[in-house]
Design a protein around this motif. Structure first.
Motif, PDB file in Angstrom:
ATOM      1  N   MET A 168      29.333  21.852  -2.697  1.00 19.30           N
ATOM      2  CA  MET A 168      28.604  20.601  -2.415  1.00 19.30           C
ATOM      3  C   MET A 168      28.613  20.330  -0.914  1.00 19.30           C
ATOM      4  O   MET A 168      29.604  19.853  -0.363  1.00 19.30           O
ATOM      5  N   ASN A 169      27.522  20.678  -0.227  1.00 24.39           N
ATOM      6  CA  ASN A 169      27.436  20.470   1.215  1.00 24.39           C
ATOM      7  C   ASN A 169      26.548  19.291   1.531  1.00 24.39           C
ATOM      8  O   ASN A 169      25.428  19.205   1.034  1.00 24.39           O
ATOM      9  N   ALA A 170      27.057  18.398   2.345  1.00 22.46           N
ATOM     10  CA  ALA A 170      26.329  17.166   2.624  1.00 22.46           C
ATOM     11  C   ALA A 170      25.935  17.088   4.080  1.00 22.46           C
ATOM     12  O   ALA A 170      26.543  17.725   4.945  1.00 22.46           O
ATOM     13  N   GLU A 171      24.894  16.308   4.348  1.00 21.24           N
ATOM     14  CA  GLU A 171      24.429  16.087   5.715  1.00 21.24           C
ATOM     15  C   GLU A 171      24.113  14.615   5.867  1.00 21.24           C
ATOM     16  O   GLU A 171      23.478  14.012   5.003  1.00 21.24           O
ATOM     17  N   ILE A 172      24.558  14.048   6.963  1.00 15.63           N
ATOM     18  CA  ILE A 172      24.329  12.625   7.214  1.00 15.63           C
ATOM     19  C   ILE A 172      23.209  12.488   8.237  1.00 15.63           C
ATOM     20  O   ILE A 172      23.254  13.119   9.297  1.00 15.63           O
ATOM     21  N   VAL A 173      22.214  11.684   7.910  1.00 13.47           N
ATOM     22  CA  VAL A 173      21.102  11.435   8.829  1.00 13.47           C
ATOM     23  C   VAL A 173      21.097   9.946   9.161  1.00 13.47           C
ATOM     24  O   VAL A 173      20.817   9.118   8.296  1.00 13.47           O
ATOM     25  N   ALA A 174      21.446   9.605  10.390  1.00 16.68           N
ATOM     26  CA  ALA A 174      21.430   8.200  10.795  1.00 16.68           C
ATOM     27  C   ALA A 174      20.102   7.916  11.483  1.00 16.68           C
ATOM     28  O   ALA A 174      19.654   8.687  12.329  1.00 16.68           O
ATOM     29  N   VAL A 175      19.453   6.828  11.073  1.00 18.97           N
ATOM     30  CA  VAL A 175      18.110   6.519  11.558  1.00 18.97           C
ATOM     31  C   VAL A 175      18.162   5.268  12.415  1.00 18.97           C
ATOM     32  O   VAL A 175      18.668   4.232  11.978  1.00 18.97           O
ATOM     33  N   GLY A 176      17.641   5.329  13.619  1.00 17.44           N
ATOM     34  CA  GLY A 176      17.593   4.120  14.439  1.00 17.44           C
ATOM     35  C   GLY A 176      17.507   4.449  15.913  1.00 17.44           C
ATOM     36  O   GLY A 176      18.319   5.223  16.425  1.00 17.44           O
ATOM     37  N   THR A 177      16.522   3.852  16.563  1.00 21.72           N
ATOM     38  CA  THR A 177      16.313   4.142  17.978  1.00 21.72           C
ATOM     39  C   THR A 177      17.491   3.650  18.816  1.00 21.72           C
ATOM     40  O   THR A 177      17.868   4.284  19.805  1.00 21.72           O
ATOM     41  N   GLU A 178      18.104   2.549  18.398  1.00 17.59           N
ATOM     42  CA  GLU A 178      19.255   2.031  19.152  1.00 17.59           C
ATOM     43  C   GLU A 178      20.427   3.006  19.139  1.00 17.59           C
ATOM     44  O   GLU A 178      21.146   3.140  20.123  1.00 17.59           O
ATOM     45  N   LEU A 179      20.612   3.674  17.980  1.00 19.52           N
ATOM     46  CA  LEU A 179      21.645   4.706  17.869  1.00 19.52           C
ATOM     47  C   LEU A 179      21.311   5.882  18.760  1.00 19.52           C
ATOM     48  O   LEU A 179      22.160   6.425  19.464  1.00 19.52           O
ATOM     49  N   LEU A 180      20.055   6.287  18.697  1.00 18.75           N
ATOM     50  CA  LEU A 180      19.596   7.467  19.415  1.00 18.75           C
ATOM     51  C   LEU A 180      19.740   7.274  20.909  1.00 18.75           C
ATOM     52  O   LEU A 180      20.117   8.187  21.642  1.00 18.75           O
ATOM     53  N   LEU A 181      19.413   6.073  21.362  1.00 16.82           N
ATOM     54  CA  LEU A 181      19.453   5.808  22.793  1.00 16.82           C
ATOM     55  C   LEU A 181      20.849   5.395  23.258  1.00 16.82           C
ATOM     56  O   LEU A 181      21.040   5.016  24.398  1.00 16.82           O
ATOM     57  N   GLY A 182      21.809   5.441  22.354  1.00 15.91           N
ATOM     58  CA  GLY A 182      23.183   5.191  22.770  1.00 15.91           C
ATOM     59  C   GLY A 182      23.513   3.728  22.945  1.00 15.91           C
ATOM     60  O   GLY A 182      24.518   3.378  23.532  1.00 15.91           O
ATOM     61  N   GLN A 183      22.649   2.828  22.443  1.00 16.89           N
ATOM     62  CA  GLN A 183      22.959   1.406  22.598  1.00 16.89           C
ATOM     63  C   GLN A 183      24.043   0.979  21.613  1.00 16.89           C
ATOM     64  O   GLN A 183      24.764   0.024  21.857  1.00 16.89           O
ATOM     65  N   ILE A 184      24.133   1.680  20.486  1.00 20.91           N
ATOM     66  CA  ILE A 184      25.269   1.475  19.594  1.00 20.91           C
ATOM     67  C   ILE A 184      25.800   2.844  19.173  1.00 20.91           C
ATOM     68  O   ILE A 184      25.055   3.826  19.151  1.00 20.91           O
ATOM     69  N   ALA A 185      27.091   2.894  18.859  1.00 19.61           N
ATOM     70  CA  ALA A 185      27.696   4.169  18.454  1.00 19.61           C
ATOM     71  C   ALA A 185      27.588   4.325  16.940  1.00 19.61           C
ATOM     72  O   ALA A 185      27.534   3.343  16.200  1.00 19.61           O
ATOM     73  N   ASN A 186      27.555   5.576  16.482  1.00 20.87           N
ATOM     74  CA  ASN A 186      27.337   5.864  15.071  1.00 20.87           C
ATOM     75  C   ASN A 186      28.637   5.774  14.280  1.00 20.87           C
ATOM     76  O   ASN A 186      29.138   6.767  13.773  1.00 20.87           O
ATOM     77  N   THR A 187      29.185   4.573  14.167  1.00 21.33           N
ATOM     78  CA  THR A 187      30.467   4.411  13.471  1.00 21.33           C
ATOM     79  C   THR A 187      30.304   4.541  11.956  1.00 21.33           C
ATOM     80  O   THR A 187      31.199   5.007  11.279  1.00 21.33           O
ATOM     81  N   ASN A 188      29.143   4.145  11.424  1.00 22.66           N
ATOM     82  CA  ASN A 188      28.886   4.316   9.992  1.00 22.66           C
ATOM     83  C   ASN A 188      29.004   5.782   9.583  1.00 22.66           C
ATOM     84  O   ASN A 188      29.580   6.096   8.549  1.00 22.66           O
ATOM     85  N   GLY A 189      28.417   6.652  10.386  1.00 21.08           N
ATOM     86  CA  GLY A 189      28.414   8.079  10.081  1.00 21.08           C
ATOM     87  C   GLY A 189      29.829   8.622  10.027  1.00 21.08           C
ATOM     88  O   GLY A 189      30.179   9.394   9.125  1.00 21.08           O
ATOM     89  N   ALA A 190      30.661   8.200  10.993  1.00 16.85           N
ATOM     90  CA  ALA A 190      32.048   8.653  11.033  1.00 16.85           C
ATOM     91  C   ALA A 190      32.788   8.210   9.765  1.00 16.85           C
ATOM     92  O   ALA A 190      33.505   8.990   9.133  1.00 16.85           O
ATOM     93  N   TYR A 191      32.567   6.956   9.378  1.00 18.08           N
ATOM     94  CA  TYR A 191      33.245   6.418   8.199  1.00 18.08           C
ATOM     95  C   TYR A 191      32.812   7.162   6.932  1.00 18.08           C
ATOM     96  O   TYR A 191      33.635   7.541   6.094  1.00 18.08           O
ATOM     97  N   LEU A 192      31.495   7.366   6.809  1.00 19.11           N
ATOM     98  CA  LEU A 192      30.964   8.032   5.622  1.00 19.11           C
ATOM     99  C   LEU A 192      31.521   9.455   5.511  1.00 19.11           C
ATOM    100  O   LEU A 192      31.921   9.899   4.427  1.00 19.11           O
TER     101      LEU A 192
END
Lengths: 415, 415
Positions: free
Chosen positions: B1-25
């Motif tokens: 079972m191999n999983a991939e996380i795709v976080a969607v959002g320009t604010e994430l992409l541009l570094g205005q917020i960090a992808n903490t949800n992805g780390a938690y998941l």
């Protein structure tokens, strides 16, 4: 110029550390007009890393890797990128000298793995590591995607971005234009309403762009312009900011990513020498604690009351027991009494009060989230306002605090 | 079972917020044995998002998206995934009812955009949003990759992962072997000391593993075992837990990721029917606000005092002005008086007091971070303890609150 960031490391992938380097790099690239369209994280696995590089090349002009340049066995990024590009690894003499000097100075016996960190891809421009040994690479490729290799430890990575990579990219002419942005902060209006009010501006945005973002109890808009220089970008931004303020100015409270409503309100109080106190029931000190976090608040905040139980409202604030008994503790009358008495007892210019149902259980037949906030301002008749908040105890309390700050802000705007 | 996380959002992409949800998941998936091999971030752009989904499907069995389920125009994840899967969007009745009820209760006119948040992909299992309106999806696909759609705001995302997604994935049998872990929480001991005490256990760990993690003012150890079933894993964990408790049990205060010292202390107070109050200077209500966040605290917490200015200490707590003048406001004597008077005035079993220098400036010649915490317990002679905290105003205040809670915990342990 479309860029893609590839962060390498199993710790990142498994969520043991957050990808703060990637966020920082994206920000710095945006500022020089390089668009980042994708960021990928992959573990320390040669085959999967090479697969990710192939996908990245197929959609981006510049691929920037972070991590995997260190001395250990699983640090393989440089080896894999070099093989992928068909270039050998060669020793960077300056990096090698630095490692040798360190060994001589400390008397440590360095392993062959340490020397690995001084390798660079042939034909790449070396990026000096000011906080460590692993040298970075900028490989300009006329035939395909160009590559940048950066180290993983944040102290090394961020310094290399600032001092080496960004100046190099500017020098190479990878800067079409300047990007500049300003964050506007709003309180008392929901994201959907704000977006609705500004829908024509947002729909027709090209330059500047307007990006809404909903935070706890507030909404921000990031207005971003690109232009030939900062001055032109600022002029473009100011034009859009003026249009936004003309429509929803009454909800606007300040600029800036790191600003907060508590900062703005406390600093206004200090500037105008208006003192403040609070009587808190459901918020249990959270309002006072929030303003207490702003440096300098002691000039305007002597202290206040946490009156959680009914008898404390009676005992500490001398609220007649009949008011609580007849009107209920979660009521307009109680909120007004709390604000009025707190102001009188602390002899301040302003007092806010909070009484409501934090939840999870209801109280006096009123559902969780029902909150009355009172405000007493100088000689004005004190007033109280009813709110309905949702999403659990913590949110109800935090939103109450924001609403109380907003009531003060509104008072200061009028007067 | 191999999983991939795709976080969607320009604010994430541009570094205005960090992808903490992805780390938690990623962390939570690892705990149930689902391997995450890739994480990708992409902006709010339909074409690029669909491209990312195609790449993800080609290399992963389970694709988990985060973000883009909100009410605004650029929230498009659900629409794009549904179109990609060839499924229509249908209304989730429970989510729709929740939105309608909110509108009715608050009297707000909701826009059509709000209703969008109640849509789900046909044939998907709905994931309830406990902290917001946007419903999540688990779409099990026999023909290709399965999909999970999660909301972007961290409060909504993390709750949905814990309460909905992980239980559903366990139920669906996406679990090869059982991983079980238990978090032990410690207060009053530093990470390096704890790791040193347990170095032999940590160095020889294979199953269970012991992972230390330093948080603000506390340290946690995550003990993780893999086994054929929960019972066997629990037995392995308990063996290691017992060894750890034998060495550093006096610093251990509770189990669990979502547990906190405030929860443990307040629940002990409730159980033993001991009431508590506080008099707070530098913490300005943060102690009371922290215990106020624990449901049920009203049974043991009537309220208390925020005495920020000296005159408030005198006025609200009747502390003799001579004590403050002669001993100083940041002193053992003042802390003891504050605790004693707060206890007497609120008629509680316990009172804690906080007086100190939050910073950034020094006070009475004492440096920022100097804090006296007083405790009065029933008929015992009240006492005060001196602390030196660092790292700025916010940390000094937060660490003071933790130290105050720990003083109560220690009292309850002895008695």
């Amino acid at each position: 110029m479309n860029a893609e960031i590839v962060a390498v490391g199993t710790e990142l992938l498994l969520g043991q550390i957050a990808n703060t380097n990637g966020a920082y790099l994206a920000q710095k690239l945006a500022e020089i007009g390089v668009n980042v369209y994708y960021q990928t994280v992959v573990g320390d696995n040669p085959k999967r890393l090479e697969g990710v590089l192939k996908v990245a090349e197929s959609r981006s002009d510049l691929v920037l890797t972070i991590g995997g340049l260190g001395p250990t066995e699983d640090d393989l990024t440089k080896q894999i990128v070099a093989r992928h590009l068909g270039e050998p690894l060669v020793t960077d003499q300056a990096a090698k000298t630095k490692i040798d000097e360190y060994a001589a100075r400390t008397g440590k016996n360095l392993t062959p793995n340490n020397a690995k960190q001084a390798l660079k891809i042939q034909h790449a421009i070396s990026l000096t590591n000011h906080n460590g040994f692993a040298v970075g690479d900028l490989y300009l490729n006329q035939q395909g995607a160009s590559y940048v290799l950066l180290p993983g430890p944040p102290a090394e990575c961020l310094m290399m971005i600032d001092r080496e990579l960004i100046p190099q990219l500017k020098k190479q002419g990878h800067q079409n234009h300047v990007f500049s942005s300003r964050v506007m902060r709003f309180i008392g209006i929901g994201e959907s309403k704000l977006v609705d009010d500004l829908s024509d501006l947002i729909d027709h945005q090209t330059n500047p762009t307007i990006a809404p973002y909903a935070k706890m109890a507030e909404v921000t808009l990031r207005v971003t312009a690109s232009a030939v220089d900062e001055d032109h970008a600022e002029t473009l931004i100011q034009g859009v900011v003026n249009q936004i303020l003309a429509r929803d100015g009454q909800y606007f409270y300040g600029y800036g990513d790191d600003n907060s409503l508590a900062d703005v309100v406390v600093n206004q109080l200090i500037e105008r020498q208006l003192s403040v106190t609070a009587a808190e029931s459901l918020t249990a000190g959270e309002f006072q604690s929030t303003i207490g976090n702003v440096p300098g608040v002691s000039a305007v905040f002597p202290g206040g009351f946490v009156t959680y139980a009914n008898q404390a409202k009676h005992h500490l604030l001398s609220i007649p027991q009949t008011v609580i008994d007849n009107q209920g503790v979660v009521s307009e009358a109680t909120a007004i009494w709390m604000a009025k008495q707190a102001k009188a007892k602390m002899k301040t210019d302003i007092a806010v009060s909070f009484t409501g149902v934090a939840g999870p259980d209801e109280l006096e037949g009123q559902p969780a989230g029902t909150v009355w906030i009172g405000i007493a301002y100088r000689d004005e008749e004190p007033k109280a306002y009813l709110y309905h908040f949702t999403n659990g105890r913590q949110q109800v309390r935090a939103r109450s605090v924001m609403a109380g700050l907003d009531l003060i802000r509104q008072k200061l705007t009028v007067h």
